[in-house]
Design a protein around this motif. Structure first.
Motif, PDB file in Angstrom:
ATOM      1  N   TYR A   9      33.689 -16.555 -37.729  1.00 11.43           N
ATOM      2  CA  TYR A   9      34.327 -15.746 -36.671  1.00 11.43           C
ATOM      3  C   TYR A   9      32.971 -15.277 -35.871  1.00 11.43           C
ATOM      4  CZ  TYR A   9      35.909 -11.598 -33.920  1.00 11.43           C
ATOM      5  OH  TYR A   9      35.606 -10.333 -32.970  1.00 11.43           O
ATOM      6  N   LEU A  10      31.864 -14.262 -36.800  1.00 14.45           N
ATOM      7  CA  LEU A  10      30.726 -13.671 -36.494  1.00 14.45           C
ATOM      8  C   LEU A  10      29.995 -14.956 -35.725  1.00 14.45           C
ATOM      9  CD1 LEU A  10      30.426 -11.138 -39.163  1.00 14.45           C
ATOM     10  CD2 LEU A  10      31.361 -10.388 -36.420  1.00 14.45           C
ATOM     11  N   ALA A  11      30.090 -15.911 -36.548  1.00 14.83           N
ATOM     12  CA  ALA A  11      28.662 -16.561 -35.470  1.00 14.83           C
ATOM     13  C   ALA A  11      29.339 -17.068 -34.920  1.00 14.83           C
ATOM     14  CB  ALA A  11      28.584 -17.874 -37.115  1.00 14.83           C
ATOM     15  N   LEU A  12      30.555 -17.604 -34.658  1.00 12.29           N
ATOM     16  CA  LEU A  12      30.893 -18.134 -33.367  1.00 12.29           C
ATOM     17  C   LEU A  12      30.542 -17.052 -32.465  1.00 12.29           C
ATOM     18  CD1 LEU A  12      32.910 -20.465 -31.777  1.00 12.29           C
ATOM     19  CD2 LEU A  12      34.921 -18.720 -32.381  1.00 12.29           C
ATOM     20  N   GLY A  13      30.813 -15.657 -32.061  1.00 12.54           N
ATOM     21  CA  GLY A  13      30.726 -14.604 -31.125  1.00 12.54           C
ATOM     22  C   GLY A  13      29.355 -14.336 -31.217  1.00 12.54           C
ATOM     23  N   MET A  16      38.604 -20.282 -28.424  1.00 10.84           N
ATOM     24  CA  MET A  16      37.754 -21.082 -29.386  1.00 10.84           C
ATOM     25  C   MET A  16      37.974 -20.992 -31.657  1.00 10.84           C
ATOM     26  SD  MET A  16      33.778 -21.229 -27.881  1.00 10.84           S
ATOM     27  CE  MET A  16      33.896 -23.082 -29.188  1.00 10.84           C
ATOM     28  N   GLY A  17      38.199 -19.401 -31.454  1.00 11.04           N
ATOM     29  CA  GLY A  17      38.553 -19.612 -33.050  1.00 11.04           C
ATOM     30  C   GLY A  17      39.896 -19.459 -33.131  1.00 11.04           C
ATOM     31  N   GLU A  18      40.773 -18.605 -32.651  1.00 12.30           N
ATOM     32  CA  GLU A  18      41.808 -18.641 -32.851  1.00 12.30           C
ATOM     33  C   GLU A  18      42.435 -20.123 -33.948  1.00 12.30           C
ATOM     34  OE1 GLU A  18      46.090 -17.082 -30.856  1.00 12.30           O
ATOM     35  OE2 GLU A  18      44.928 -18.328 -29.557  1.00 12.30           O
ATOM     36  N   PRO A  19      42.413 -21.862 -32.832  1.00 12.43           N
ATOM     37  CA  PRO A  19      42.925 -22.310 -33.782  1.00 12.43           C
ATOM     38  C   PRO A  19      42.447 -22.697 -35.130  1.00 12.43           C
ATOM     39  CG  PRO A  19      42.429 -23.681 -31.590  1.00 12.43           C
ATOM     40  CD  PRO A  19      41.582 -22.164 -31.798  1.00 12.43           C
ATOM     41  N   MET A  20      41.118 -22.282 -35.315  1.00  3.54           N
ATOM     42  CA  MET A  20      40.330 -22.236 -36.885  1.00  3.54           C
ATOM     43  C   MET A  20      40.577 -21.606 -37.481  1.00  3.54           C
ATOM     44  SD  MET A  20      36.754 -24.484 -35.748  1.00  3.54           S
ATOM     45  CE  MET A  20      36.985 -23.259 -33.637  1.00  3.54           C
ATOM     46  N   VAL A  21      40.742 -19.656 -37.457  1.00  5.76           N
ATOM     47  CA  VAL A  21      40.446 -19.654 -38.293  1.00  5.76           C
ATOM     48  C   VAL A  21      41.462 -18.081 -38.238  1.00  5.76           C
ATOM     49  CG1 VAL A  21      39.565 -17.331 -37.971  1.00  5.76           C
ATOM     50  CG2 VAL A  21      38.385 -18.579 -36.990  1.00  5.76           C
ATOM     51  N   THR A  62      43.054 -15.690 -39.875  1.00  3.66           N
ATOM     52  CA  THR A  62      43.118 -13.895 -40.077  1.00  3.66           C
ATOM     53  C   THR A  62      42.011 -13.963 -38.837  1.00  3.66           C
ATOM     54  OG1 THR A  62      41.093 -13.918 -40.731  1.00  3.66           O
ATOM     55  CG2 THR A  62      42.541 -14.254 -42.683  1.00  3.66           C
ATOM     56  N   LEU A  63      42.148 -14.076 -38.095  1.00  7.36           N
ATOM     57  CA  LEU A  63      41.246 -14.132 -36.086  1.00  7.36           C
ATOM     58  C   LEU A  63      41.927 -12.471 -35.674  1.00  7.36           C
ATOM     59  CD1 LEU A  63      39.345 -14.734 -34.069  1.00  7.36           C
ATOM     60  CD2 LEU A  63      41.118 -15.355 -32.492  1.00  7.36           C
ATOM     61  N   SER A  64      43.665 -11.577 -35.339  1.00  5.14           N
ATOM     62  CA  SER A  64      43.421 -10.786 -35.902  1.00  5.14           C
ATOM     63  C   SER A  64      43.696  -9.836 -36.920  1.00  5.14           C
ATOM     64  CB  SER A  64      45.208 -10.533 -35.164  1.00  5.14           C
ATOM     65  OG  SER A  64      46.153 -11.274 -36.698  1.00  5.14           O
ATOM     66  N   THR A  65      42.994  -9.957 -37.433  1.00  8.36           N
ATOM     67  CA  THR A  65      43.093  -8.695 -38.381  1.00  8.36           C
ATOM     68  C   THR A  65      41.159  -8.572 -38.224  1.00  8.36           C
ATOM     69  OG1 THR A  65      44.507  -9.522 -40.023  1.00  8.36           O
ATOM     70  CG2 THR A  65      43.164  -8.524 -40.976  1.00  8.36           C
ATOM     71  N   ILE A  66      41.346  -9.394 -38.197  1.00  7.99           N
ATOM     72  CA  ILE A  66      38.644  -9.648 -38.179  1.00  7.99           C
ATOM     73  C   ILE A  66      38.968  -9.080 -36.353  1.00  7.99           C
ATOM     74  CG2 ILE A  66      36.839 -10.751 -38.272  1.00  7.99           C
ATOM     75  CD1 ILE A  66      37.913 -12.390 -39.399  1.00  7.99           C
ATOM     76  N   ALA A  67      39.723  -9.185 -35.652  1.00  2.00           N
ATOM     77  CA  ALA A  67      39.019  -8.452 -34.532  1.00  2.00           C
ATOM     78  C   ALA A  67      39.445  -7.050 -34.523  1.00  2.00           C
ATOM     79  CB  ALA A  67      39.936  -8.879 -33.013  1.00  2.00           C
TER      80      ALA A  67
END
Length: 198
Positions: free
Chosen positions: A67-71, A165-170, A172-177
């Motif tokens: 997530y952070l690398a993508l950001g 971009m991240g939703e299909p792959m991560v 825990t995306l909502s928790t990270i955000a």
């Protein structure tokens, strides 16, 4: 007023160190601030802060790093777009060049300093708003608003791209955000003003 004029560079240096130290403890990546940069993008994560974030939110390390690398990839590309960089540089230059030092306001803010008592420096020196408030002009506040609006739009765009971009792959995306917002991974408006002050 002469004493405070002489102390100006010292105060600015101390506050510069204080603001940079605060940022060093809260930013997760090099491009958390959307600042105009001259060098080619070089995405980087702040590992100690990333580790603390990981422990606080119990997020799988791979998800968090991705997530952070993508950001970082998205934000570093945004700030190098010529028209975006040009606008950020113009607004930052306007903001910095419109500082007006009001020595009486500085003296009022820092009047409690007693040169014979080093402990009297602690309150005024550790409050970035004290010096910033004595240097900001009305014109500068208008420029700051435009700068903040510009960075807010760019941040919203970056967040939308990362989410899409991240939703299909991560998973825990909502928790990270949520954690990113809660831990102030993104700087607030006063931090941006303080950063441009230094």
């Amino acid at each position: 007023a002469g004493m405070f004029g002489a102390l100006g560079p010292l105060l600015l240096g101390v506050q510069c160190g204080f603001v940079v130290g605060q940022l060093a403890q809260s930013l997760l990546a090099e491009h958390d601030f959307l600042l105009p940069i001259a060098d080619p993008p070089r995405p980087a994560l702040v590992v100690p802060n990333l580790d603390a974030f990981h422990e606080s939110w119990s997020i799988p390390a791979d998800d968090l790093c991705f997530y952070l690398a993508l950001g970082e990839a998205v934000r570093s590309r945004i700030v190098t777009r010529p028209w975006i960089r040009e606008r950020l540089v113009r607004l930052a230059t306007e903001y910095v060049s419109s500082f007006k030092i009001d020595s009486s306001a500085i003296e009022a803010q820092l009047g409690s300093i007693d040169l014979s008592d080093p402990s009297s420096f602690e309150g005024p020196m550790l409050d970035p708003d004290a010096l910033l408030g004595a240097m900001q002009s009305t014109e500068q506040l208008a420029v700051l608003e435009r700068l903040q609006l510009t960075t807010a739009v760019l941040e919203s765009y970056a967040d939308a791209v990362v989410e899409r971009m991240g939703e299909p792959m991560v998973k825990t995306l909502s928790t990270i955000a949520r954690g990113d917002d809660a831990l102030a991974g993104r700087p607030d408006e006063r931090a941006i003003a303080h950063l441009y002050m230094i």
